[in-house]
Design a protein around this motif. Sequence first.
Motif, short mmCIF file in Angstrom:
data_model
loop_
_atom_site.label_atom_id
_atom_site.label_comp_id
_atom_site.label_asym_id
_atom_site.label_seq_id
_atom_site.Cartn_x
_atom_site.Cartn_y
_atom_site.Cartn_z
N LEU A 23 0.57 -1.23 -0.34
CA LEU A 23 0.16 0.12 0.08
C LEU A 23 0.85 1.36 -0.08
CD1 LEU A 23 -3.12 1.05 0.01
CD2 LEU A 23 -2.55 1.23 2.33
N ARG B 37 1.32 4.01 2.72
CA ARG B 37 1.34 3.33 4.11
C ARG B 37 1.98 2.44 4.30
NH1 ARG B 37 1.26 8.11 4.14
NH2 ARG B 37 -0.73 9.55 4.88
N GLU B 38 2.91 1.65 3.63
CA GLU B 38 3.22 0.29 3.79
C GLU B 38 2.96 -0.37 5.24
OE1 GLU B 38 4.98 2.72 2.77
OE2 GLU B 38 5.14 2.37 0.89
N ALA C 275 1.44 0.09 7.88
CA ALA C 275 -0.13 -0.55 8.67
C ALA C 275 0.06 -1.68 7.95
CB ALA C 275 -0.97 0.98 7.97
N VAL C 276 -0.08 -2.19 6.97
CA VAL C 276 -0.21 -3.30 6.57
C VAL C 276 0.27 -4.54 7.11
CG1 VAL C 276 -1.21 -4.71 4.67
CG2 VAL C 276 -0.96 -2.36 4.50
N SER D 65 1.89 -4.39 10.00
CA SER D 65 1.38 -4.72 11.20
C SER D 65 0.03 -5.75 11.23
CB SER D 65 1.08 -3.75 12.40
OG SER D 65 0.11 -3.74 12.97
N TYR D 66 -0.59 -5.60 10.21
CA TYR D 66 -2.42 -5.43 10.31
C TYR D 66 -1.99 -7.48 9.82
CZ TYR D 66 -7.11 -5.73 9.25
OH TYR D 66 -8.45 -6.52 9.01
N VAL E 259 -6.03 -0.65 4.09
CA VAL E 259 -5.15 -1.42 4.47
C VAL E 259 -5.78 -2.87 5.30
CG1 VAL E 259 -3.75 -1.77 7.46
CG2 VAL E 259 -4.39 0.30 6.30
N THR E 260 -6.52 -3.22 5.60
CA THR E 260 -7.28 -4.48 5.61
C THR E 260 -7.75 -4.68 4.40
OG1 THR E 260 -9.02 -3.77 7.52
CG2 THR E 260 -9.39 -5.81 6.42
N ALA F 141 -4.17 -6.34 3.06
CA ALA F 141 -4.19 -7.86 4.03
C ALA F 141 -4.12 -8.91 3.51
CB ALA F 141 -3.89 -7.57 5.85
N ASN G 107 -12.19 -1.11 -2.78
CA ASN G 107 -11.58 -2.06 -1.90
C ASN G 107 -11.96 -3.06 -2.25
OD1 ASN G 107 -10.92 0.53 0.18
ND2 ASN G 107 -9.29 -0.26 -0.60
N HIS H 102 -5.24 -4.25 -3.75
CA HIS H 102 -5.98 -3.77 -3.66
C HIS H 102 -7.80 -3.76 -3.00
CE1 HIS H 102 -3.21 -1.03 -3.98
NE2 HIS H 102 -2.26 -1.40 -3.04
#
Length: 404
Positions: free
Chosen positions: A36, A39-40, A42-43, A45-46, A81-82, A85, A267, A290
């Motif tokens: 992403l 914002r890499e 964040a994904v 961590s998810y 993000v969701t 992932a 998304n 995405h």
Amino acid sequence: MKIVDAKVVVTSPGRNFVTLKLTTDEGLTGLGDATLNGRELAVVSYLADHVAPLLTGLDPHRIEDTWQSLYRGAYWRRGPVTMAAIAAVDVALWDIKAKAAGLPLYQLLGGASRERIGTYGHANGRDIPELLDSVRARLAEGYPAVRIQSGIPGLKAVYGVSDTDDTGAPVLHQQARPLVEDWDTAAYLRHVPAVFEAVRAEFGPELPLLHDSHHRLTPIQAARLGRDLEPYRPFWLEDCTPAENQEALRLVRRSTTTPLAVGEVFNTVYDYQALITEQLIDYVRSAVTHFGGVTPLRKLFDFAAQYQIKSAIHGPEDISPVGMAAAVHLDLAVHNFGIQEFSGHTPLTDEVFRHAYTFTDGHLHPGEAPGIGVELDEELAAAHPYAPAYLPVNRLHDGTVHDW
Ligand code: CS2
Ligand code: MG
């Protein structure tokens, strides 16, 4: 078969990519792209904190069930993000299933509907002569269709132009703050028809020409642009209005016969419902990466097909070769394929992600390797660690933030 390991690999061979690698007790591995842009982590961590612990012990063949449990079980549905992932898990599971079957993924999606996949490349120029050179370069590379983006007189830095070099390759701004671009809609609306006129005068009526407005127009401005471009018969006008507002496209659609392409920031199918059922667009542009993976994107394409809407999977440089491979398998299989965006990757990126898909005479083919056909060189990946990078912001002359 059971999943015994789920590992998230972040690498930056020139730009950041996030990859999920699943391993099974039978030694089969699967890869999924979760990149992403901007914002890499964040994904990362998810996936690492919330998804990987749920995957170990699962039967990798249960793709639909795993998808539904990640989507519904989170309760907090949708969002980039969701869905990035979930996409990585979905593609890695398809990779494993296809490898277990000893088949390239497209065979599990119904087999080939065509021999090869038509693409478009990016031509960019700070002014019209530079753009014409760039179109010539893309045609020399074999591209059958070209997206044209040009600098605008009076503006210093414009999306699709300022962030690319003379060969059309992206110049990355790996810095602590976003690059600030500038914007003037009136100047843009005056200039784009002249750009199309010049390209048509040079290359004739047959070359498919695309243009990306990158969400920067109001509905009435987009309607004006669509009309002004009609004499030049564009293949499409992309993302003419901000994506959040599906209703904006009703006015645009009523006003112009210029084909419309939308969806790279969408998304889920819910972002498309009105656009598809009211036939307000001609191409759906979501990326496998995405949109939650191959599973939901295949469903979207089947839904769109009922309304004569075609696929046009998002394929910028920030989709990794893993995401691109998944796209190319889907492109080969679905009946309502339209076109595939393809800029390719740097040689170093292609070394980190060795892929079976090929690009010949402007056309892609996924190749015949079992699975999605991508191998990750983890040692080389580790030699190129994550580097913070931002997408730009855009401001009007008075300093107001604008869509970029
Ligand atoms: C785009 C992208 O490919 C396209 O059409 O609009 O370049 C987009 O700006 C990037 O993927 C953002 O990360
Ligand atoms: Mg775009």
